[in-house]
Design a protein around this motif. Structure first.
Motif, PDB file in Angstrom:
ATOM      1  N   ALA A  75       0.825  -1.209   0.000  1.00 32.97           N
ATOM      2  CA  ALA A  75       0.000   0.000   0.000  1.00 32.97           C
ATOM      3  C   ALA A  75       0.861   1.262   0.000  1.00 32.97           C
ATOM      4  CB  ALA A  75      -0.934  -0.001   1.205  1.00 32.97           C
ATOM      5  N   LEU A  76       1.930   1.262   0.779  1.00 33.48           N
ATOM      6  CA  LEU A  76       2.839   2.430   0.799  1.00 33.48           C
ATOM      7  C   LEU A  76       3.448   2.681  -0.576  1.00 33.48           C
ATOM      8  CD1 LEU A  76       4.664   1.957   4.217  1.00 33.48           C
ATOM      9  CD2 LEU A  76       3.181   3.879   3.550  1.00 33.48           C
ATOM     10  N   LEU A  77       3.868   1.608  -1.242  1.00 36.98           N
ATOM     11  CA  LEU A  77       4.405   1.744  -2.592  1.00 36.98           C
ATOM     12  C   LEU A  77       3.338   2.293  -3.538  1.00 36.98           C
ATOM     13  CD1 LEU A  77       6.614   1.290  -4.725  1.00 36.98           C
ATOM     14  CD2 LEU A  77       5.764  -1.052  -4.967  1.00 36.98           C
ATOM     15  N   GLY A  78       2.130   1.739  -3.447  1.00 36.73           N
ATOM     16  CA  GLY A  78       1.041   2.220  -4.292  1.00 36.73           C
ATOM     17  C   GLY A  78       0.755   3.695  -4.064  1.00 36.73           C
ATOM     18  N   LEU A  79       0.661   4.104  -2.807  1.00 33.02           N
ATOM     19  CA  LEU A  79       0.388   5.509  -2.504  1.00 33.02           C
ATOM     20  C   LEU A  79       1.516   6.404  -2.994  1.00 33.02           C
ATOM     21  CD1 LEU A  79      -1.444   7.655  -1.237  1.00 33.02           C
ATOM     22  CD2 LEU A  79      -0.250   7.248   0.937  1.00 33.02           C
ATOM     23  N   ALA A  80       2.751   5.982  -2.797  1.00 38.16           N
ATOM     24  CA  ALA A  80       3.886   6.790  -3.260  1.00 38.16           C
ATOM     25  C   ALA A  80       3.825   7.012  -4.768  1.00 38.16           C
ATOM     26  CB  ALA A  80       5.200   6.116  -2.870  1.00 38.16           C
ATOM     27  N   LEU A  81       3.475   5.963  -5.511  1.00 36.02           N
ATOM     28  CA  LEU A  81       3.389   6.097  -6.965  1.00 36.02           C
ATOM     29  C   LEU A  81       2.168   6.909  -7.397  1.00 36.02           C
ATOM     30  CD1 LEU A  81       4.576   2.535  -8.024  1.00 36.02           C
ATOM     31  CD2 LEU A  81       5.835   4.696  -8.233  1.00 36.02           C
ATOM     32  N   VAL A  82       1.107   6.824  -6.640  1.00 33.11           N
ATOM     33  CA  VAL A  82      -0.065   7.667  -6.920  1.00 33.11           C
ATOM     34  C   VAL A  82       0.310   9.135  -6.743  1.00 33.11           C
ATOM     35  CG1 VAL A  82      -2.305   8.384  -5.974  1.00 33.11           C
ATOM     36  CG2 VAL A  82      -1.878   5.968  -6.442  1.00 33.11           C
ATOM     37  N   LEU A  83       0.965   9.434  -5.635  1.00 33.09           N
ATOM     38  CA  LEU A  83       1.283  10.834  -5.315  1.00 33.09           C
ATOM     39  C   LEU A  83       2.393  11.414  -6.184  1.00 33.09           C
ATOM     40  CD1 LEU A  83       1.086  10.673  -1.412  1.00 33.09           C
ATOM     41  CD2 LEU A  83      -0.676  11.457  -3.016  1.00 33.09           C
ATOM     42  N   THR A  84       3.370  10.592  -6.558  1.00 33.34           N
ATOM     43  CA  THR A  84       4.501  11.115  -7.327  1.00 33.34           C
ATOM     44  C   THR A  84       4.308  11.031  -8.835  1.00 33.34           C
ATOM     45  OG1 THR A  84       5.690   9.007  -7.243  1.00 33.34           O
ATOM     46  CG2 THR A  84       6.155  10.623  -5.491  1.00 33.34           C
ATOM     47  N   ARG A  85       3.548  10.045  -9.279  1.00 29.76           N
ATOM     48  CA  ARG A  85       3.395   9.846 -10.727  1.00 29.76           C
ATOM     49  C   ARG A  85       1.961   9.932 -11.213  1.00 29.76           C
ATOM     50  NH1 ARG A  85       7.828   5.166 -11.941  1.00 29.76           N
ATOM     51  NH2 ARG A  85       9.588   6.355 -11.164  1.00 29.76           N
ATOM     52  N   GLY A  86       1.021  10.038 -10.288  1.00 26.40           N
ATOM     53  CA  GLY A  86      -0.382  10.065 -10.690  1.00 26.40           C
ATOM     54  C   GLY A  86      -0.815   8.768 -11.334  1.00 26.40           C
ATOM     55  N   SER A  87      -0.252   7.665 -10.890  1.00 26.51           N
ATOM     56  CA  SER A  87      -0.470   6.362 -11.522  1.00 26.51           C
ATOM     57  C   SER A  87      -1.794   5.732 -11.114  1.00 26.51           C
ATOM     58  CB  SER A  87       0.680   5.428 -11.141  1.00 26.51           C
ATOM     59  OG  SER A  87       0.404   4.111 -11.559  1.00 26.51           O
ATOM     60  N   LEU A  88      -2.610   5.479 -12.108  1.00 24.33           N
ATOM     61  CA  LEU A  88      -3.874   4.796 -11.876  1.00 24.33           C
ATOM     62  C   LEU A  88      -3.638   3.326 -11.523  1.00 24.33           C
ATOM     63  CD1 LEU A  88      -6.865   5.400 -11.855  1.00 24.33           C
ATOM     64  CD2 LEU A  88      -6.935   4.868 -14.292  1.00 24.33           C
ATOM     65  N   ALA A  89      -2.629   2.694 -12.133  1.00 23.19           N
ATOM     66  CA  ALA A  89      -2.292   1.305 -11.800  1.00 23.19           C
ATOM     67  C   ALA A  89      -1.863   1.213 -10.334  1.00 23.19           C
ATOM     68  CB  ALA A  89      -1.186   0.793 -12.714  1.00 23.19           C
TER      69      ALA A  89
END
Length: 180
Positions: A75-89
């Motif tokens: 979940a931390l990895l997912g959130l980090a990528l959401v916040l830094t890259r705007g990643s829907l995946a």
């Protein structure tokens, strides 16, 4: 904040696959913790642990925590990528982690799941671990959804897809174990 994400069938297919992968990775965390402690461990789609019935309580806690920690890291990895890259995946990764642990809490009504087994062994009651883990994961998921501007309709459909995926994983695991 990024612009509202357009979510299509590809996202939901990806979410389904990531839900299955979340189970595999979570159970691998249990298995790895058991092996690291020197036990013969088992692993399936929806369960993992050690074969030793006389495992000390501290080791049981570590094995149970292994899967939960892996899911929190996911979940931390997912959130980090959401916040830094705007990643829907990455949002699907985050959503999968939160949904899985929420469903584990629901299933604790029938039999204590990881968080409940840990907190019961520690004398903290059945629900304190689930409350903490689910609150953190749902909070992270809400943060990610707001950042990506994902609305309630998309999340409701994600909930339905995740429900089907969990049902498929549990059913397939039971079939593979000879329980169906």
């Amino acid at each position: 904040m990024v612009r509202r994400q357009r979510i299509g069938a590809g996202f939901y297919a990806q979410l389904f696959g990531l839900m299955v992968l979340t189970f595999v990775v979570h159970e691998a965390g249990h298995w790895a913790a058991g092996r690291a402690l020197g036990y013969e461990a088992y692993f399936s789609l929806n369960s993992a642990g050690v074969r030793d019935p006389s495992i000390p309580v501290e080791h049981m806690i570590a094995v149970r925590a292994g899967g939960v920690v892996v899911t929190l890291l996911q979940a931390l990895l997912g959130l980090a990528l959401v916040l830094t890259r705007g990643s829907l995946a990455a949002y699907a990764v985050l959503f999968s982690a939160a949904f899985m642990r929420f469903m584990a809490a629901v299933m604790t009504m029938m039999q204590p799941n990881d968080e409940a087994a840990i907190t019961l062994a520690m004398g903290w009651g059945r629900w304190s671990g689930h409350a903490l883990v689910v609150a953190v994961l749902v909070g992270m998921t809400i943060w990610g959804a707001r950042h990506l501007r994902i609305g309630w309709k998309a999340n409701l459909l994600a909930w339905a897809v995740a429900s089907v995926a969990v049902t498929a994983v549990v059913g397939l695991d039971m079939a593979l174990q000879g329980g169906l």
